[in-house]
Write an enzyme that holds these catalytic residues in place. Sequence first.
Site, mmCIF file in Angstrom:
data_model
loop_
_atom_site.group_PDB
_atom_site.id
_atom_site.type_symbol
_atom_site.label_atom_id
_atom_site.label_comp_id
_atom_site.label_asym_id
_atom_site.label_seq_id
_atom_site.Cartn_x
_atom_site.Cartn_y
_atom_site.Cartn_z
ATOM 1 N N GLY A 241 71.378 24.629 37.788
ATOM 2 C CA GLY A 241 70.997 24.709 36.379
ATOM 3 C C GLY A 241 69.829 23.866 35.950
ATOM 4 O O GLY A 241 69.355 24.001 34.812
ATOM 5 N N PRO A 276 71.289 23.763 43.370
ATOM 6 C CA PRO A 276 70.060 24.150 42.664
ATOM 7 C C PRO A 276 69.546 25.500 43.172
ATOM 8 O O PRO A 276 69.548 25.758 44.372
ATOM 9 C CB PRO A 276 69.078 23.031 43.034
ATOM 10 C CG PRO A 276 69.541 22.542 44.369
ATOM 11 C CD PRO A 276 71.054 22.685 44.356
ATOM 12 N N CYS A 346 58.992 53.580 31.949
ATOM 13 C CA CYS A 346 59.228 54.264 30.686
ATOM 14 C C CYS A 346 60.308 53.556 29.865
ATOM 15 O O CYS A 346 61.412 54.084 29.677
ATOM 16 C CB CYS A 346 59.617 55.706 30.955
ATOM 17 S SG CYS A 346 58.442 56.499 32.047
HETATM 18 C C1 LIG Z 1 73.399 30.793 39.382
HETATM 19 C C2 LIG Z 1 74.211 29.683 39.858
HETATM 20 C C3 LIG Z 1 73.594 28.525 40.377
HETATM 21 C C4 LIG Z 1 72.107 28.306 40.366
HETATM 22 O O1 LIG Z 1 71.616 28.156 39.077
HETATM 23 P P1 LIG Z 1 70.090 27.698 38.852
HETATM 24 O O2 LIG Z 1 69.949 27.682 37.381
HETATM 25 O O3 LIG Z 1 69.234 28.724 39.499
HETATM 26 O O4 LIG Z 1 69.939 26.353 39.449
HETATM 27 C C5 LIG Z 1 74.406 27.540 40.906
HETATM 28 N N1 LIG Z 1 75.762 27.668 40.905
HETATM 29 C C6 LIG Z 1 76.381 28.766 40.408
HETATM 30 C C7 LIG Z 1 77.852 28.850 40.445
HETATM 31 C C8 LIG Z 1 75.630 29.802 39.861
HETATM 32 O O5 LIG Z 1 76.241 30.872 39.370
#
Ligand SMILES: *Cc1c(COP(=O)(O)O)cnc(C)c1O
Length: 422
Positions: A241, A276, A346
């Site tokens: 995240g 990450p 489209c």
């Molecule tokens: C999508 C996801 C991530 C990665 O998220 P990023 O925002 O790309 O770092 C990590 N853990 C889980 C469980 C996810 O669903």
Amino acid sequence: MTLGSFAYEGGILCAGGVPLAPLAERYGTPLYVYDFDAIAARYEAFSRALGDQPHRICYAVKANSNLALLARLARLGSGFDIVSGGELARVLAAGGDPAKIVFSGVGKSTAELKAALDANIGCFNVESEPELWRLAALAEAAGVEAPVSLRVNPDVDPKTHPYISTGLKDNKFGLAVDQAAALYPRLAAHPGLRPVGIDFHIGSQLTTLEPFIDALRRVLALVDQLEADGLTLSHIDVGGGLGVRYDDEAPPSAAAYAAGLKGALQGRPQTLVLEPGRWLVAESGALLTTVEYEKHHEGKRFLIVDAAMTELLRPALYDAWHPIVPLTEPAADAEGTPADVVGPVCESSDVLGRDRPLAVGEGDGLAILGAGAYGFGMASNYNTRNRPAEVLLEAGQAHLVRRRERYEDQFALESLALPGGE
Ligand SMILES: *Cc1c(COP(=O)(O)O)cnc(C)c1O
């Protein structure tokens, strides 16, 4: 503006020193280009920032699942966060270590759970009670113990786009903290399950630290409570995240993020697991495209390019903003009339960027930056478009790591099934 390792050198847009226009010429557009050296540098920087805290970086495969990328991350020692049986197969095909795989996702099927048990993965990040008991039954039948982490939903607001927010109590992800607290002793007692960790993931593209730290504190309170009751976990998984810069965002640095997490952990001995995705790959990828037509309509200017929402869905899906820059640096005083950069698909939502003052026209090359994450992975064949080729740059060399799809590739799975036909 330019981003990450994409910069003008002598008026030519380059990535890691490699000029991009010749790649567009050689492989055609639309074309994805990834700078692996920049990705590796980020991986190493992240790991260094975590320092003496025992840790494991499990790259979130869904951000960009190209096999060549996974194989290189595996060599750096990375683990992997997967969300499907397909991603499991990819990581194994790329030579990833099964023991460093964590398996997330709310809807793991029986076939996917079995495949992951067979592969002996490191941890199942379980998201619901029914999933837990299904996994327990499968593991017991196979005579193995499934390593389990419960995904808790710490109910913090990550202050990001609602579609990429996952840690509030009204969405589908994870278990409430009390529910998890009640489940741990029950799963610990089951012969098919072994509690090894706890995890959360509160959303994507977070640009402040507070939600991560708030969530971790809530989860640590549960870890401490379990420990007081005699149940010790060996890892704490804080999800992914961490945000990146697309425009004027100022996300925390990896160092600040690592320091914040370590501060909250206060020397606890558990392995810190991180997932990450975007942070590792977004800024190190670009989508190259060529202007097909310049069109003026009702006083508005459009640049119709050969890339579309089928190659890069984020602008249409999340209203995401990506820098769009010419492959040849424009003169300092060259500013075009603002134009909408649109694809040929489209759909009115097939817009890659709005009101961009680009001094380019028919035949000119553009790079859509910040496209290394959630780019190719979200590509589709809508309008029977072939998915683009992907090139990976490493030590000044360009490797074609996925050839452009052909129409035959798309048709291969279909059948005319005409009555009386062959
Ligand atoms: C999508 C996801 C991530 C990665 O998220 P990023 O925002 O790309 O770092 C990590 N853990 C889980 C469980 C996810 O669903």
